[in-house]
Design a protein around this motif. Structure first.
Motif, short mmCIF file in Angstrom:
data_model
loop_
_atom_site.label_atom_id
_atom_site.label_comp_id
_atom_site.label_asym_id
_atom_site.label_seq_id
_atom_site.Cartn_x
_atom_site.Cartn_y
_atom_site.Cartn_z
N PHE B 77 0.87 -1.19 0.00
CA PHE B 77 0.00 0.00 0.00
C PHE B 77 0.90 1.23 0.00
N ASP B 78 1.27 1.63 -1.19
CA ASP B 78 2.22 2.73 -1.36
C ASP B 78 1.55 4.05 -1.05
N ALA B 79 2.00 4.68 0.02
CA ALA B 79 1.37 5.93 0.44
C ALA B 79 1.54 7.02 -0.62
N GLU B 80 2.65 6.97 -1.36
CA GLU B 80 2.91 7.97 -2.39
C GLU B 80 1.85 7.90 -3.49
N LEU B 81 1.46 6.65 -3.86
CA LEU B 81 0.52 6.47 -4.95
C LEU B 81 -0.91 6.80 -4.52
N VAL B 82 -1.27 6.35 -3.33
CA VAL B 82 -2.66 6.47 -2.89
C VAL B 82 -2.95 7.86 -2.36
N ASP B 83 -2.05 8.37 -1.54
CA ASP B 83 -2.33 9.62 -0.85
C ASP B 83 -1.09 10.51 -0.91
N PRO B 84 -0.84 11.15 -2.07
CA PRO B 84 0.42 11.86 -2.28
C PRO B 84 0.65 12.96 -1.26
N ASP B 85 -0.39 13.73 -0.86
CA ASP B 85 -0.14 14.84 0.07
C ASP B 85 -0.23 14.43 1.53
N GLY B 86 -0.56 13.15 1.81
CA GLY B 86 -0.50 12.63 3.17
C GLY B 86 -1.55 13.17 4.11
N ALA B 87 -2.64 13.75 3.60
CA ALA B 87 -3.65 14.34 4.48
C ALA B 87 -4.69 13.32 4.94
N ASP B 89 -7.25 12.45 3.45
CA ASP B 89 -8.59 12.96 3.12
C ASP B 89 -9.39 11.83 2.48
N PRO B 90 -10.57 11.46 3.05
CA PRO B 90 -11.34 10.33 2.52
C PRO B 90 -11.63 10.48 1.03
N GLU B 91 -11.86 11.72 0.58
CA GLU B 91 -12.17 11.88 -0.84
C GLU B 91 -10.99 11.51 -1.72
N VAL B 92 -9.82 11.91 -1.30
CA VAL B 92 -8.62 11.57 -2.04
C VAL B 92 -8.39 10.07 -2.02
N LEU B 93 -8.58 9.46 -0.83
CA LEU B 93 -8.37 8.03 -0.68
C LEU B 93 -9.32 7.25 -1.59
N SER B 94 -10.56 7.76 -1.66
CA SER B 94 -11.57 7.03 -2.44
C SER B 94 -11.33 7.19 -3.94
N ALA B 95 -10.74 8.34 -4.34
CA ALA B 95 -10.57 8.59 -5.77
C ALA B 95 -9.25 8.02 -6.31
N ALA B 96 -8.40 7.49 -5.43
CA ALA B 96 -7.07 7.03 -5.86
C ALA B 96 -7.16 5.84 -6.81
N ASP B 97 -6.10 5.66 -7.60
CA ASP B 97 -6.08 4.58 -8.60
C ASP B 97 -5.43 3.35 -7.98
N LEU B 134 -9.45 -3.39 -2.48
CA LEU B 134 -8.32 -2.62 -1.93
C LEU B 134 -8.82 -1.29 -1.39
N ARG B 135 -9.71 -0.64 -2.14
CA ARG B 135 -10.20 0.66 -1.70
C ARG B 135 -10.93 0.51 -0.37
N VAL B 138 -8.51 0.18 2.49
CA VAL B 138 -7.87 1.45 2.88
C VAL B 138 -8.87 2.36 3.56
N MET B 139 -10.10 2.44 3.02
CA MET B 139 -11.10 3.33 3.60
C MET B 139 -11.44 2.89 5.02
N ALA B 140 -11.40 1.58 5.27
CA ALA B 140 -11.73 1.08 6.60
C ALA B 140 -10.65 1.47 7.60
N ASP B 141 -9.41 1.45 7.18
CA ASP B 141 -8.32 1.77 8.11
C ASP B 141 -7.14 2.30 7.32
N ALA B 142 -6.94 3.62 7.36
CA ALA B 142 -5.93 4.25 6.52
C ALA B 142 -4.52 3.98 7.03
N ARG B 143 -4.41 3.43 8.24
CA ARG B 143 -3.07 3.20 8.79
C ARG B 143 -2.31 2.12 8.02
N ILE B 144 -3.05 1.41 7.17
CA ILE B 144 -2.43 0.34 6.40
C ILE B 144 -1.46 0.91 5.35
#
Lengths: 291, 440
Positions: B77-87, B89-97, B134-135, B138-144
């Motif tokens: 679960f590459d944090a750079e790919l999923v959540d580049p700005d590290g915030a 934010d559920p919307e960003v997490l949900s929209a990630a590829d 996968l989404r 991540v949405m259930a627990d972003a610490r992954i």
């Protein structure tokens, strides 16, 4: 209401001279009937009753009284209209759509078929016991309690218990069923079922009990018990009983009416009807020549 | 007189002759009885054979749909790919590829897939639905994020079919047409690495419809059917029983009652699609109820079921012996008390039987539902009788019509679900009936 001043003794003509005998004593009330159709202290008075089932004229111009505390037997061959007459007395014929009932039926002077007469009230006052024992598919207790319950006769459970036990006792059934009041009523023997039906009827405390061949489906011992019961009940109720058994009519009734093809041919005290009938048809029937 | 008597005497048979004649006919009588028994056994066994063939084909075709092949991938679960700005934010997490995560995990296992075409073949191994899983994780627990997790992800349906065929001992040639040689080699390697496993197909029992066979489920259609039948039962049983009681016990014979009676009997024979047209015209176009809603489906099926319930209930009321009615009336019960205290309890089992037959017919009905829009492609599992939905028979029809091969086994599996639904429903009704039935 028509009522004779006093009942007259029938002077019986010799049997062979009877065929067209016209009753001298009551020409206006019952022109077709030999003997006195009226009774002292009558609770039910019927005058000029006619019943049609569609095109069939089942009861023709019948008049008869039922007195308090008497047992009147209605006898006659099959299809003579005796059951039809009995069913008129608590308006059970209302349920048959093709049946048309005319004539004057009075219970204590009140017209049974009047527009403002309540049929539920009428049937509470005139109970009926049927040919085939027909207990409800419920417990023995519920069978007896049902009538009292729907009419609201008991204010509480204790009163209802009193009514149920009292009725079963008067029907002579209590000793046989007191330990199994919650058993189904249909599990009893035929004679017990019929006594249960009688208990159910008297639980409503009627004034008249109509019995339509109550023993025809029973064995001789059960029949004897029912006949004893009828004897006891006659102290309190007026009873009209239809029967095919002439011995039974002779044993239980004080008056007898002989029906033939929709008419009452003869009415009189039971012993007279069976020992010294006035009409040829009655004589033929009670001596077993037909019927 | 005398001559007649003489004639009659001449026809008097002697006892021997009587016996001879009876004996002569006896063999013929027994023969016809045996023949009749033979016919009976023949027709019963024919019925049983057809039933077994039916169940055999359906179960044979459909049982494999209850399993699904999964592949075990080590997803980073590459944090750079999923959540580049590290915030976070559920919307960003949900929209990630999330497909990028699957692709990189696959590339780790099969590093030799270099060309663009080969990479596409490689990515085609895993179901498009893996991304959703996968989404959700991540949405259930972003610490992954930032960790690596070994996950079982569903294979695409063609791969799934090939794996199932191979594990059943077949070559897989007949289902392998759409699988390239590369993909076969990779699947075999994954199998050798114990990275591929057949697991219980949970998605089939929890999802709604989908374009991807491996994601398609019957739960949406089952719930739709359930809501629809609930509406049908709640409306048709009380209405039907009330109508039957009125017609049998209260209505006086008249031409009007006769007309009603004839119409009820005719309605029972009307083709079901006509009821669909009626529903479309009345409930949707006139009353403006929503399309594709189980409520409308239930209303249409109620119209269809009502005559069956009425006819069965009337027969049940007629079968109550008149002695019970007389007994009740004889001690002064009113018409109403007679009906509700005595006739109805005795007639209820028969009425329930009618309702069962009507409901079973309603469950299997698809034609009227096509008319009111329950044939639509609906992915969401309905939440109530007003939300758009489809029904089991319609779902079966839709899947049978789909080009994907994997829908063949799912169609049979859906039929099994429909039959199970029917069995549960009927068993409940039989149990209810035996509780109400009082044979004393």
């Amino acid at each position: 209401m028509l009522r004779m001043e006093k009942p007259q003794d029938v002077v019986a003509p010799p049997a062979d001279a009877v065929p067209a005998a016209t009753p001298v004593e009551a020409p206006r009330i019952a022109p077709d009937t030999v003997g006195d159709v009226t009774a002292r202290d009558a609770v039910i008075c019927v005058r000029g009753a006619n019943v049609h089932y569609g095109d069939k004229h089942a009861l023709i111009n019948v008049s008869l009284d039922v007195a308090r505390n008497e047992v009147i037997a209605l006898i006659g061959p099959s299809g003579c209209g005796k059951s039809t007459f009995l069913r008129c007395l608590n308006r059970m014929n209302d349920t048959i759509e093709s049946a048309r009932v005319t004539g004057d039926f009075r219970l204590d002077g009140q017209d049974m078929y009047a527009r403002d007469t309540d049929v539920v009230m009428l049937r509470a006052r005139v109970g009926m016991v049927f040919q085939k024992p027909n207990p409800f598919p419920k417990s023995i207790y519920e069978n007896v309690a049902y009538g009292a319950r729907i009419h609201g006769l008991a204010a509480n459970r204790a009163e209802l218990d009193d009514i149920v036990y009292g009725s079963l006792e008067r029907a002579g059934l209590i000793d046989e069923v007191k330990d199994r009041l919650d058993d189904p009523g249909t599990g009893l023997s035929g004679g017990q079922q019929q006594r249960l039906c009688i208990a159910r009827t008297i639980a409503v405390n009627p004034e008249v009990i109509l019995m339509d061949e109550p023993c025809s489906a029973l064995d001789p011992i059960a029949t004897a018990r029912i006949e004893d019961l009828i004897d006891e009940l006659s102290e309190k109720y007026a009873i009209a009983i239809v029967t095919h058994s002439m011995q039974q009519a002779a044993r239980v009734s004080s008056r007898t009416a002989y029906f033939h093809l929709g008419r009452i041919i003869e009415v009189g005290p039971t012993d007279k009807i069976f020992t010294n009938p006035s009409h040829k048809l009655t004589e033929d029937y009670v001596t077993g020549r037909f019927g | 007189m005398m001559a007649n008597d003489g004639d009659r005497n001449r026809h008097q048979l002697s006892p021997e002759e009587t016996r001879r004649r009876v004996n002569a006919g006896l063999r013929r009588r027994y023969r016809s009885e045996q023949l009749f028994r033979f016919y009976g056994i023949c027709s019963v066994s024919l019925g049983v054979v057809f039933l077994l063939v039916l169940f055999g084909t359906i179960i044979g075709n459909g049982y494999s749909a209850f399993q699904q092949s999964f592949v075990r991938l080590d997803i980073h679960f590459d944090a750079e790919l999923v959540d580049p700005d590290g915030a976070r934010d559920p919307e960003v997490l949900s929209a990630a590829d999330y497909s990028l995560l699957v692709k990189s995990a696959l590339r780790e296992i099969v590093p030799e897939a270099g060309s663009r075409a080969e990479r596409r073949e490689l990515n085609g191994l895993v179901s498009a639905g893996a991304v959703f899983e996968l989404r959700e994780t991540v949405m259930a627990d972003a610490r992954i994020l930032g960790q690596t997790r070994s996950m079982w992800l569903p294979l695409a349906s063609e791969m799934d079919l090939w794996i199932k065929a191979r594990s059943a001992g077949e070559s897989g040639e007949d289902v392998g047409g759409r699988i390239s040689a590369n993909q076969r080699a990779w699947l075999e390697r994954l199998q050798a690495d114990d990275r591929i496993e057949l697991q219980f197909n949970k998605a089939f029992f929890s999802n709604g419809d989908s374009r991807e066979p491996e994601l398609a489920g019957v739960w949406g259609a089952t719930k739709g059917s359930f809501f629809m039948l609930l509406v049908t039962l709640l409306l048709s049983f009380p209405l039907g029983v009330a109508a039957a009681i009125y017609l049998e016990e209260f209505a006086r014979r008249s031409w009007w009652v006769d007309v009603v009676e004839v119409n009820i009997n005719n309605l029972a024979a009307v083709p079901s699609i006509v009821f669909g047209l009626l529903g479309l015209a009345v409930f949707i176009n006139f009353f403006g109820l929503p399309r594709s809603a189980p409520l409308v489906g239930g209303l249409v099926l109620t119209l269809m079921t009502l005559p069956v319930v009425i006819i069965a209930s009337r027969a049940a009321i007629k079968a109550v012996p008149p002695s019970v009615r007389e007994a009740a009336l004889g001690i002064g019960a009113s018409q109403m008390q007679m009906v509700f205290h005595h006739v109805l309890p005795l007639a209820l089992p028969g009425m329930l039987t009618g309702a069962i037959i009507g409901m079973a017919r309603a469950l299997g009905e698809s034609a009227p539902l096509l008319m009111i829009g329950m044939v639509a492609f609906i992915v969401d599992v309905p939440s109530g009788p007003m939300s758009p939905s489809t029904a089991l028979p319609v779902q079966i029809y839709l899947w049978a019509d789909s080009p994907e091969r994997a829908f063949v086994e799912r169609t049979s599996a859906a039929i099994m679900v429909l039959l199970a639904f029917l069995l549960v429903m009927n068993a409940t009704a039989v149990w209810l009936r035996s509780r109400f039935e009082r044979r004393w």
